[in-house]
Structure formats: structure tokens, C-alpha cells
Scaffold this motif. Structure first.
Motif, short mmCIF file in Angstrom:
data_model
loop_
_atom_site.label_atom_id
_atom_site.label_comp_id
_atom_site.label_asym_id
_atom_site.label_seq_id
_atom_site.Cartn_x
_atom_site.Cartn_y
_atom_site.Cartn_z
N PRO A 323 0.85 -1.22 0.17
CA PRO A 323 0.09 0.09 -0.05
C PRO A 323 0.65 1.24 -0.20
O PRO A 323 0.42 2.54 -0.56
CB PRO A 323 -0.90 -0.19 1.22
CG PRO A 323 0.02 -0.99 2.13
CD PRO A 323 0.53 -2.09 1.40
N ASN A 324 1.94 1.18 0.67
CA ASN A 324 2.86 2.38 0.61
C ASN A 324 3.38 2.72 -0.83
O ASN A 324 3.54 3.87 -1.25
CB ASN A 324 4.22 2.18 1.57
CG ASN A 324 4.89 3.39 1.55
OD1 ASN A 324 4.39 4.45 2.41
ND2 ASN A 324 6.13 3.54 1.20
N SER A 325 3.53 1.63 -1.55
CA SER A 325 4.21 1.91 -2.90
C SER A 325 2.96 2.40 -3.82
O SER A 325 3.06 3.26 -4.66
CB SER A 325 4.64 0.49 -3.47
OG SER A 325 5.75 0.09 -2.73
N VAL A 326 1.65 1.80 -3.38
CA VAL A 326 0.68 2.24 -4.14
C VAL A 326 0.48 3.68 -3.99
O VAL A 326 0.18 4.56 -4.91
CB VAL A 326 -0.66 1.66 -3.90
CG1 VAL A 326 -1.69 2.13 -4.39
CG2 VAL A 326 -0.28 -0.10 -4.45
N LYS A 327 0.76 4.26 -2.79
CA LYS A 327 0.05 5.53 -2.27
C LYS A 327 1.32 6.47 -2.68
O LYS A 327 1.08 7.70 -3.07
CB LYS A 327 -0.22 5.61 -0.77
CG LYS A 327 0.85 5.79 0.22
CD LYS A 327 0.57 6.20 1.48
CE LYS A 327 1.86 6.53 2.16
NZ LYS A 327 2.64 7.38 1.90
N VAL A 328 2.79 6.12 -2.19
CA VAL A 328 3.56 7.09 -2.38
C VAL A 328 3.97 7.70 -3.67
O VAL A 328 4.37 8.79 -4.03
CB VAL A 328 4.99 6.63 -1.85
CG1 VAL A 328 5.88 5.75 -2.90
CG2 VAL A 328 5.80 7.57 -1.08
N VAL A 329 3.82 6.85 -4.77
CA VAL A 329 4.31 7.22 -6.12
C VAL A 329 3.08 8.46 -6.57
O VAL A 329 3.61 9.39 -6.90
CB VAL A 329 4.02 6.27 -7.17
CG1 VAL A 329 4.14 6.66 -8.43
CG2 VAL A 329 5.12 4.99 -6.81
N PRO A 330 1.83 8.20 -6.57
CA PRO A 330 1.03 9.28 -6.86
C PRO A 330 1.19 10.43 -5.82
O PRO A 330 1.16 11.65 -6.08
CB PRO A 330 -0.36 8.93 -6.96
CG PRO A 330 -0.19 7.69 -5.95
CD PRO A 330 1.11 7.12 -6.28
N SER A 331 1.26 10.28 -4.63
CA SER A 331 1.50 11.13 -3.39
C SER A 331 2.58 12.10 -3.81
O SER A 331 2.65 13.17 -3.91
CB SER A 331 1.76 10.48 -2.33
OG SER A 331 1.93 11.64 -1.23
N ILE A 332 3.85 11.77 -3.98
CA ILE A 332 5.07 12.40 -4.25
C ILE A 332 4.76 13.16 -5.44
O ILE A 332 5.19 14.18 -5.91
CB ILE A 332 6.26 11.53 -4.26
CG1 ILE A 332 6.60 11.01 -2.85
CG2 ILE A 332 7.47 12.46 -4.72
CD1 ILE A 332 6.89 11.86 -1.91
N ALA A 333 4.50 12.46 -6.64
CA ALA A 333 4.15 12.98 -7.91
C ALA A 333 2.98 14.14 -7.82
O ALA A 333 3.50 15.25 -8.29
CB ALA A 333 3.66 12.00 -9.01
N ILE A 334 2.10 14.13 -7.14
CA ILE A 334 0.95 15.19 -7.08
C ILE A 334 1.55 16.49 -6.17
O ILE A 334 1.31 17.43 -6.52
CB ILE A 334 -0.43 14.50 -6.20
CG1 ILE A 334 -0.82 13.71 -7.32
CG2 ILE A 334 -1.24 15.86 -5.94
CD1 ILE A 334 -2.24 12.91 -6.64
N ALA A 335 2.33 16.09 -5.20
CA ALA A 335 3.08 17.07 -4.42
C ALA A 335 3.95 17.85 -5.29
O ALA A 335 3.83 19.03 -5.07
CB ALA A 335 3.71 16.50 -3.18
N PHE A 336 4.90 17.31 -6.02
CA PHE A 336 5.85 18.14 -6.84
C PHE A 336 5.05 18.86 -8.00
O PHE A 336 5.27 20.13 -8.02
CB PHE A 336 6.67 17.20 -7.56
CG PHE A 336 7.90 16.74 -6.67
CD1 PHE A 336 8.70 17.87 -6.27
CD2 PHE A 336 8.03 15.59 -6.16
CE1 PHE A 336 10.08 17.40 -5.60
CE2 PHE A 336 9.16 15.15 -5.28
CZ PHE A 336 10.08 16.17 -5.07
N VAL A 337 4.23 18.31 -8.46
CA VAL A 337 3.44 18.99 -9.63
C VAL A 337 2.48 20.18 -9.00
O VAL A 337 2.41 21.02 -9.55
CB VAL A 337 2.40 18.09 -10.35
CG1 VAL A 337 1.72 18.74 -11.52
CG2 VAL A 337 3.29 17.23 -11.10
N THR A 338 1.66 19.93 -7.93
CA THR A 338 1.00 20.76 -7.23
C THR A 338 1.67 22.13 -6.88
O THR A 338 1.36 23.30 -6.79
CB THR A 338 0.38 20.43 -6.02
OG1 THR A 338 -0.60 19.19 -6.53
CG2 THR A 338 -0.67 21.36 -5.55
N TYR A 339 2.95 21.74 -6.27
CA TYR A 339 3.77 22.74 -5.84
C TYR A 339 4.34 23.80 -6.94
O TYR A 339 4.31 24.81 -7.01
CB TYR A 339 5.26 22.17 -5.18
CG TYR A 339 6.34 23.06 -4.68
CD1 TYR A 339 5.94 23.95 -3.65
CD2 TYR A 339 7.43 23.14 -5.49
CE1 TYR A 339 6.91 24.87 -3.25
CE2 TYR A 339 8.47 23.87 -5.05
CZ TYR A 339 8.09 24.85 -3.91
OH TYR A 339 9.24 25.86 -3.54
#
Length: 354
Positions: A323-339
């Protein structure tokens, strides 16, 4: 009247002088103080929004990951990603899927704000020293220097908000069957202080600091390096006018998150388990509902590693990885793009080359 005319004249002169000074600053490549402060505020705001949006998007997976990390091995309730999510939905409903998310956002927004801002400021300082040492005014940050800047940013941000993370971990694993409930982040903080002392708020801090280097450092280093490489090579038409599209930035963030989380994950498991030590009337997930062996007590990070591997095997260091792999990829990606999107909207100019 004459006095008012004089004041108006002085005000006009002051305005002209200020504008001239700001023009001079801009010509010399230096931001005026007012502009610099505004830029800092915008950078902090962009980082905070990025952290809050990304964590909220993957809150159910974040909670399941922590439950898998700390559950008593002799009283297993959560056995995999799909089963775990179904069990949470069945026993706690929709609210259970997002339990602890409010506390997580309260922690992650200042954490992300400080992290992104610290990274950009550390990058500027390291680049300045690197150019002075090499004598090359056109030199750019190497991946190793980016790793150092990312690690510094991560340690500063994590240390500043660690007590909130510690109680957030405990709030997250509470279920309806827990013997006693923290009512919220403030109640959890005061209860831990009263019953366990101020040092308890930093349980698990050491593995967190050690894990910052590969996790946050590699996130920034891989992401920035991929961006620079794509802009330089321009493969498959992914770059237009020296800018990456949102999809390409998302892919770069996903790759960066995958590398960072895989390397640092065992330290995250140990951190969570250390945070549960000393918890009076601990959550039923940790105690096994009293029908199994008592949870392990750890005297430190090394002891936690040793007991975890000895009692549960090496694979225990990767509990919750799926579940961490499933969540961390979109989480980090969304964080960078949103920033970066928020920075663009606010007109923040934070180029390292400035």
C-alpha cells in the motif's frame, strides 16, 4: 496646506527612490527586500498546499500502511492491501478510511512548506559555495549536491514537526475497540507529555533522521536530475520551450518517489514501532486485543531492528510496502506537480541560478 504639499512631495520622492532601488536590485540580479519576503511567503504557501493535497488524495492507503506496520503479529487483522481496505470499510465505515487525515494534514502542511522552502534555500547556498570553490560562475548543482540539499531540507522539516507526527501515528491506529481514545491532536500531545514525558514526543526520531537522507534526498535529486536531463535531451517531444508538461513532471515525481521510499522503508517501519512503545492502554491493533502475546518493547533503534527480524523475520521490515508503494508514487508526484503549479499561479520566481 503647505505642510501637506511638502509631505506629498516627500512621499512622491520616496516612492521614486524606492522604485529606483528596486530597479537597481533587479538589474543586479538581487531581489528587493519586500519582493524577497513575498517570494518566501509564496514558496511556503505553495509547499503547504502541495503537501495537503497529496496526502489527502491517498489517506486510506496511508492509514492501512501504518496499521500493517504496527499490528501485533500474533493477532493479525489486516492481511494485505485489498483485504485491509475492505476490513476498515466493514468495521469503521467511510470515516475509518480517513481516520487521522486531519491530523496528518495539520502536520504535513507546515512540514512540506518548510521542506520545499529549505530545499530551495539550501540549494542556493550550496550552489554559491560550489561556484566559489570551483571558480566557475556557470556551474550547476550535481546530483550529489542536490542529495545534500534535499537531506538538509528533510531533516529540518521533520525535526520541526516530529511531535505532531508521533501523535498522528497513534491517532491513526486507534479503532473502535481501542481501550482509550485520544480525542484529537492537542489531547494526544498533552496526554503523552503528562504520562510519558517530553522525550516520548521524539520516540523514533533517530531512524527518521537516518531515513531522511535516502528518502527525501533521493526524491529531490532524482526529480531535479530527470527534469534537467529531459530538458537537455528533449526526447520524444516531451519538452516544449524549455518547459516540461504536467504529465512529464508527474512521471518524474513518480520515479523519484519510488526510489526514495524503497530504500528508506525499513527505517519507517522501525520508527512507527518505536512510537508505539510506552503507550498506556494502547490501541487493540498493537496489543492484539489482549488475546495474544504482549507487543514488543524496544530500548532503541538497533534493539528494534534486532527484535523485529528475530521474532518476525526480515520480511517484517517491509510490512505495508505494497500500500505504501501504491500511495507514495502518486502522492510524491502530486506534491511536486501541485507545488510547481501553485508557484506558477502565484508568480514565484525561485530559480537556483538567480
Amino acid at each position: 496646506m503647505a505642510s501637506e504639499d511638502v509631505k506629498r512631495s516627500e512621499s512622491a520622492v520616496t516612492t521614486i527612490v524606492n522604485l529606483a532601488e528596486e530597479a537597481k536590485f533587479a538589474k543586479e540580479g538581487v531581489q528587493a527586500p519586500s519582493h524577497a519576503f513575498l517570494s518566501i511567503c509564496k514558496s511556503l504557501f505553495a509547499g503547504g498546499v502541495a503537501g495537503g493535497v497529496s496526502r489527502s488524495a491517498v489517506a486510506p492507503l496511508e492509514r492501512l500502511k501504518i496499521l500493517l506496520q504496527v499490528q501485533n503479529p500474533h493477532g493479525i487483522k489486516y492481511n494485505g492491501t485489498i483485504q485491509g481496505l475492505k476490513y476498515i470499510w466493514k468495521t469503521e465505515g467511510f470515516r475509518g478510511m480517513f481516520k487521522g487525515n486531519g491530523t496528518n494534514c495539520a502536520r504535513i502542511i507546515p512540514n512540506s512548506a518548510v521542506k520545499f522552502f529549505s530545499y530551495e534555500e539550501a540549494s542556493k547556498g550550496i550552489l554559491y559555495l560550489y561556484r566559489q570553490q570551483s571558480g566557475n560562475e556557470d556551474a550547476q548543482l550535481t546530483p550529489l549536491l542536490r542529495l545534500g540539499a534535499g537531506a538538509c531540507a528533510g531533516i529540518i522539516a521533520m525535526s520541526a514537526t516530529y511531535p505532531m507526527d508521533m501523535v498522528r501515528g497513534r491517532l491513526t491506529v486507534q479503532t473502535e475497540m481501542s481501550p482509550r481514545h485520544y480525542r484529537g491532536i492537542f489531547h494526544a500531545l498533552t496526554t503523552v507529555l503528562r504520562e510519558e514525558g517530553p522525550r516520548a514526543l521524539y520516540k523514533g526520531w533517530l531512524p527518521s533522521v537516518i531515513g531522511v537522507v535516502p528518502y527525501v534526498g533521493l526524491n529531490f535529486a532524482v526529480y531535479e536530475s530527470l527534469k534537467d536531463w529531459l530538458i537537455k535531451i528533449r526526447p520524444f517531444g516531451l519538452v516544449e520551450d524549455s518547459e516540461l508538461g504536467v504529465t512529464t513532471k508527474l512521471a518524474c515525481g513518480a520515479a523519484a518517489g519510488t526510489v526514495g521510499q524503497t530504500v528508506a522503508y525499513p527505517l519507517d517501519v522501525i520508527r512507527r514501532r518505536m512510537q508505539m512503545v510506552g503507550w498506556k492502554d494502547a490501541a487493540s491493533v498493537v496489543t492484539g486485543d489482549g488475546n495474544s502475546k504482549a507487543p514488543l518493547e524496544y530500548t532503541g533503534m538497533v534493539d528494534a531492528f534486532r527484535k523485529t527480524v528475530r521474532c518476525e523475520g526480515f520480511g517484517a521490515l517491509y510490512k505495508g510496502l505494497v500500500p505504501n508503494s501504491v500511495k507514495v508514487v502518486p502522492s510524491i508526484a502530486i506534491a511536486f506537480v501541485t507545488y510547481e503549479l501553485v508557484k506558477d499561479v502565484l508568480g514565484v520566481e525561485l530559480r537556483i541560478s538567480d
